[in-house]
Design an enzyme around this catalytic site. Structure first.
Site, mmCIF file in Angstrom:
data_model
loop_
_atom_site.group_PDB
_atom_site.id
_atom_site.type_symbol
_atom_site.label_atom_id
_atom_site.label_comp_id
_atom_site.label_asym_id
_atom_site.label_seq_id
_atom_site.Cartn_x
_atom_site.Cartn_y
_atom_site.Cartn_z
ATOM 1 N N LEU A 1 0.615 -1.026 -0.138
ATOM 2 C CA LEU A 1 -0.091 0.028 -0.448
ATOM 3 C C LEU A 1 0.949 2.094 0.032
ATOM 4 C CD1 LEU A 1 -3.011 -1.406 2.522
ATOM 5 C CD2 LEU A 1 -2.933 -0.418 0.119
ATOM 6 N N CYS B 1 3.402 6.627 -4.761
ATOM 7 C CA CYS B 1 5.212 8.303 -3.828
ATOM 8 C C CYS B 1 5.734 7.473 -3.664
ATOM 9 C CB CYS B 1 3.772 9.005 -3.415
ATOM 10 S SG CYS B 1 5.139 10.025 -1.894
ATOM 11 N N CYS C 1 7.527 10.705 -5.354
ATOM 12 C CA CYS C 1 7.779 11.775 -4.635
ATOM 13 C C CYS C 1 9.398 10.987 -4.061
ATOM 14 C CB CYS C 1 7.071 11.605 -3.404
ATOM 15 S SG CYS C 1 5.040 11.525 -3.982
ATOM 16 N N HIS D 1 7.875 0.321 1.600
ATOM 17 C CA HIS D 1 6.263 0.066 1.650
ATOM 18 C C HIS D 1 6.543 -1.072 2.298
ATOM 19 C CE1 HIS D 1 6.752 0.969 -2.275
ATOM 20 N NE2 HIS D 1 8.060 0.007 -3.098
ATOM 21 N N PHE E 1 16.180 31.117 15.271
ATOM 22 C CA PHE E 1 16.870 32.522 14.215
ATOM 23 C C PHE E 1 18.467 31.368 14.142
ATOM 24 C CE2 PHE E 1 20.741 34.989 13.565
ATOM 25 C CZ PHE E 1 20.867 36.163 12.494
HETATM 26 P P1 FAD Z 1 -1.183 6.024 -6.869
HETATM 27 O O1 FAD Z 1 -0.639 7.020 -6.075
HETATM 28 O O2 FAD Z 1 -0.813 6.662 -8.398
HETATM 29 O O3 FAD Z 1 -2.246 4.777 -6.656
HETATM 30 C C1 FAD Z 1 -2.679 4.646 -7.872
HETATM 31 C C2 FAD Z 1 -3.017 3.142 -7.304
HETATM 32 O O4 FAD Z 1 -3.864 2.162 -8.179
HETATM 33 C C3 FAD Z 1 -1.602 2.833 -7.486
HETATM 34 O O5 FAD Z 1 -1.212 1.715 -6.307
HETATM 35 C C4 FAD Z 1 -2.078 1.241 -8.328
HETATM 36 O O6 FAD Z 1 -0.739 0.459 -8.532
HETATM 37 C C5 FAD Z 1 -3.078 1.120 -8.528
HETATM 38 N N1 FAD Z 1 -3.962 0.505 -9.257
HETATM 39 C C6 FAD Z 1 -4.129 1.107 -11.036
HETATM 40 N N2 FAD Z 1 -4.564 -0.030 -11.361
HETATM 41 C C7 FAD Z 1 -5.225 -0.728 -10.800
HETATM 42 C C8 FAD Z 1 -5.825 -1.675 -11.134
HETATM 43 N N3 FAD Z 1 -6.527 -2.086 -11.758
HETATM 44 N N4 FAD Z 1 -6.279 -2.874 -9.323
HETATM 45 C C9 FAD Z 1 -5.401 -2.352 -8.805
HETATM 46 N N5 FAD Z 1 -5.023 -2.133 -8.460
HETATM 47 C C10 FAD Z 1 -4.923 -0.826 -9.376
HETATM 48 N N6 FAD Z 1 3.043 14.690 -4.376
HETATM 49 C C11 FAD Z 1 3.689 16.212 -3.173
HETATM 50 O O7 FAD Z 1 2.792 15.946 -3.186
HETATM 51 N N7 FAD Z 1 4.972 15.701 -3.197
HETATM 52 C C12 FAD Z 1 6.113 14.931 -4.067
HETATM 53 O O8 FAD Z 1 7.203 15.649 -4.112
HETATM 54 C C13 FAD Z 1 5.901 14.911 -5.524
HETATM 55 N N8 FAD Z 1 6.465 13.881 -6.002
HETATM 56 C C14 FAD Z 1 6.427 13.807 -7.048
HETATM 57 C C15 FAD Z 1 7.267 13.871 -8.418
HETATM 58 C C16 FAD Z 1 7.484 12.657 -9.235
HETATM 59 C C17 FAD Z 1 7.895 12.172 -10.526
HETATM 60 C C18 FAD Z 1 5.920 12.379 -9.756
HETATM 61 C C19 FAD Z 1 5.240 11.733 -10.847
HETATM 62 C C20 FAD Z 1 4.405 12.763 -8.620
HETATM 63 C C21 FAD Z 1 4.739 13.522 -7.242
HETATM 64 N N9 FAD Z 1 3.941 13.809 -6.613
HETATM 65 C C22 FAD Z 1 4.085 14.986 -5.525
HETATM 66 C C23 FAD Z 1 2.899 13.386 -6.936
HETATM 67 C C24 FAD Z 1 2.057 12.432 -6.183
HETATM 68 O O9 FAD Z 1 2.822 10.776 -6.244
HETATM 69 C C25 FAD Z 1 0.873 11.590 -6.825
HETATM 70 O O10 FAD Z 1 -0.370 13.243 -5.868
HETATM 71 C C26 FAD Z 1 0.209 10.719 -5.469
HETATM 72 O O11 FAD Z 1 1.256 9.504 -5.750
HETATM 73 C C27 FAD Z 1 -1.293 10.067 -5.807
HETATM 74 O O12 FAD Z 1 -1.548 9.307 -5.566
HETATM 75 P P2 FAD Z 1 -2.860 8.633 -5.616
HETATM 76 O O13 FAD Z 1 -3.289 7.519 -4.473
HETATM 77 O O14 FAD Z 1 -4.034 9.596 -6.460
HETATM 78 O O15 FAD Z 1 -2.125 6.940 -6.844
HETATM 79 C C1 KPC Z 2 7.387 8.232 2.561
HETATM 80 C C2 KPC Z 2 6.820 7.409 2.745
HETATM 81 O O1 KPC Z 2 5.895 8.683 3.660
HETATM 82 C C3 KPC Z 2 5.844 6.980 2.742
HETATM 83 S S1 KPC Z 2 4.972 7.503 0.714
HETATM 84 C C4 KPC Z 2 3.169 7.920 1.561
HETATM 85 C C5 KPC Z 2 2.677 6.591 0.652
HETATM 86 S S2 KPC Z 2 0.774 7.001 1.782
HETATM 87 O O2 KPC Z 2 1.172 6.953 2.723
HETATM 88 O O3 KPC Z 2 0.197 6.282 1.557
HETATM 89 O O4 KPC Z 2 0.110 8.439 1.645
#
Ligand code: FAD
Ligand code: KPC
Length: 525
Positions: A82, A86, A91, A141, A503
């Site tokens: 889970l 990110c 991230c 993870h 500071f």
């Molecule tokens: P996700 O975390 O992508 O979760 C979607 C989940 O759905 C995945 O685990 C996937 O496996 C699952 N899934 C998809 N299809 C299926 C299916 N058919 N069956 C079962 N599971 C499925 N945000 C910040 O705030 N700070 C940062 O520094 C930052 N850095 C970033 C850097 C990069 C390079 C990128 C691309 C993004 C960054 N972001 C950052 C944005 C952030 O990562 C996302 O906004 C966030 O992870 C989105 O979460 P989510 O749950 O919507 O999607």
């Molecule tokens: C570094 C770290 O906190 C793991 S990325 C966070 C995934 S979650 O807590 O589900 O937003």
């Protein structure tokens, strides 16, 4: 503590964090052999209040909150952990690479002096850092799975794709699950460059970089894109000693709201040797005989250009992964593919909610987590309203760039009496000044003063309220996430000047405000 550990230890499904790490590693390597990973309470006969499809930040936080409210949830993810993208490819590697960029810029700035090794002509390995990340990511993870199962009581099916059957039914791991509501939390995926050659080996995006990089990039790197990811990764590649050419379709870092702040950040990138070409489109990528990228062809305002490079990084934004939900349920999406939701996170289909990157911009963690929580609250009968607005923001160059509220130009367009406090002050004689100075910029302040950062506070001189804050340096994003709340509540220069600073502090706003707050007619500083 001990009792709890013993009790959990007698539960046959209990795994320590280390055991989770091993299981996740095995599953990532051989997903079919490990098979679905279930945590479903057999004895619980209640129907699920919600099934979260996707266990990223949005699905996991929504699940935790719904459970905390006394509901029953199930979260399904195709990955064996889970937390989603990110910690796996977004991230967390971004922050690792940005930290390397900052460290390497420092090492290069002080090369051969003090205790710094001579970096002249040295490139450092990109692949070693990527491999380091791949080895290191399973720890977080494992904590996510442990925390979700043992501490948050979340029910899940992992390492199994979900297939939506209807608005209440999902199939995963050969089982059919029903719930009162579905929450779509499928995330987003990188937009691929639409040009010949984009499938060649050596053309990467943020996801393939950490999964498939199998050889050390050469001396030149082409980055396609001009937003956060393009700049964050481009600066890292540059800091390793590569010549980086950034092909930017429109304006680089257009999202930075304040002109001086944007200019400072871009000047420092150029100073590090980055070549930035705005108004440029990559029209083709040419491969060598082995199918590896060898050259990029670009259309630029100065005419066509060919750049020799064996490594291309494309960062053209992310597209919501909405297709499965459109095909199975017919949920409405907008032109960008984002699932359309109302302020209760409800989609166009009854009992189906959508959260996180799937619902479009801002694609940031705060919105993923908050929208998941708000959907959970709505499903559990609370009257909620969520529409992200006025959030603080940040990105990395070799520095951290943070901002909130209005930039100076926007403020002048809306307010008659804009007052600016900034550091360094305007300095017509050109002498570089060792301020601002704080944690992680002290060496620059003493020896390379123009590299020690930039900060600006934008005020409305009439109401004395803070309209915006902007910072290039290190450490301000931590303050900005709290400062933003105060600014939204009407924080004034007088209240800011009344605070107790620690500071030397990354933002100098408290002391600058205190110096000026005595004036009835506020003045610039
Ligand atoms: P996700 O975390 O992508 O979760 C979607 C989940 O759905 C995945 O685990 C996937 O496996 C699952 N899934 C998809 N299809 C299926 C299916 N058919 N069956 C079962 N599971 C499925 N945000 C910040 O705030 N700070 C940062 O520094 C930052 N850095 C970033 C850097 C990069 C390079 C990128 C691309 C993004 C960054 N972001 C950052 C944005 C952030 O990562 C996302 O906004 C966030 O992870 C989105 O979460 P989510 O749950 O919507 O999607
Ligand atoms: C570094 C770290 O906190 C793991 S990325 C966070 C995934 S979650 O807590 O589900 O937003």
């Amino acid at each position: 503590m001990v009792d709890q550990f013993v009790a959990k230890g007698s539960d046959p499904s209990f795994l320590t964090i280390e055991q989770w790490a091993r299981k996740i590693e095995e599953a990532l390597e051989k997903p079919n052999i490990v098979g679905p990973i279930r945590n479903i309470r057999d004895g619980d006969r209640r129907e699920f209040d919600a099934i979260f499809i996707g266990g990223g930040a949005a699905g996991r936080f929504g699940s935790a909150y719904l459970r905390a409210l006394g509901g029953r949830q199930l979260v399904i993810d195709r990955w064996p952990f889970l937390g989603g993208s990110c910690p796996h490819n977004a991230c967390v590697p971004h922050h690792l690479f940005s930290e390397c960029a900052a460290e390497l810029m420092l090492a290069r700035a002080f090369s051969g002096t003090l205790w710094f090794p001579d970096m002249t002509g040295r490139t450092t390995s990109i692949k070693e850092v990527v491999d380091l990340f791949r080895r290191g990511r399973t720890g977080p993870h494992a904590v996510m799975n442990y925390q979700s199962k043992e501490q948050l009581d979340i029910e899940f099916v992992l390492n199994a794709s979900a297939r939506i059957l209807d608005a209440h039914t999902v199939e995963a791991a050969g089982e059919v699950f029903r719930a009162r509501a579905l929450v779509l939390a499928l995330g987003a995926e990188p937009v691929r460059l639409d040009a010949p050659g984009s499938e060649l080996d050596g053309v990467h995006d943020y996801a393939t970089l950490v999964e498939t990089l199998d050889r050390e990039p050469g001396d030149a790197v082409v980055v396609i894109g001009g937003g956060k990811t393009a700049v964050e990764y481009g600066c890292f590649f540059n800091a390793t000693g590569r010549h980086v050419v950034m092909l930017v379709r429109s304006r680089l870092l257009d999202l930075i709201r304040d002109g001086d702040t944007r200019a400072y950040a871009i000047d420092r990138m150029r100073e590090q040797g980055m070549e930035i070409i705005e108004g440029a489109t990559a029209s083709a990528i040419i491969g060598d005989a082995s199918g590896h990228v060898a050259r990029v062809v670009a259309e630029t305002p100065a005419g066509p250009l060919q750049i020799d490079a064996d490594f291309v990084f494309q960062a053209l934004g992310e597209r919501p992964r909405s297709r499965p939900a459109v095909e199975a349920l017919g949920v409405a999406v907008d032109d960008s593919g984002a699932v359309v939701v109302d302020e209760q996170l409800r989609t166009s289909v009854a009992d189906v909610y959508a959260v996180g990157d799937l619902i479009g911009a801002p694609m940031e963690m705060f919105k993923a987590r908050k929208s998941g929580v708000y959907a959970a609250r709505a499903i559990m009968g609370e009257k909620v309203s969520y529409r992200p607005s006025d959030w603080p923001d940040f990105l990395h160059t070799h520095y951290e760039v943070s901002w909130l509220g209005l930039g100076e130009e926007e403020a002048r367009a809306r307010f008659l009496n804009v007052v600016i406090l900034k550091m360094p002050p305007d300095n017509p004689n050109g002498l570089a000044i060792g301020l601002p100075a704080s944690d992680r910029t002290m060496l620059y302040a003493m020896a390379r003063p123009h590299m020690s950062g930039f900060q600006k506070l934008v005020l409305d001189g009439d109401t004395r309220r803070v309209l915006g804050a902007h910072h290039v340096g290190y450490g301000a994003k931590d303050a900005f996430q709290y400062l933003n709340v105060l600014v939204q509540r009407g924080l004034t220069i007088d209240e800011l000047g009344e605070m107790d600073e620690l500071f030397l502090n990354p933002t100098h706003f408290i002391q600058l405000s205190r110096l000026r707050a005595g004036h009835r007619e506020l003045r610039n500083l």
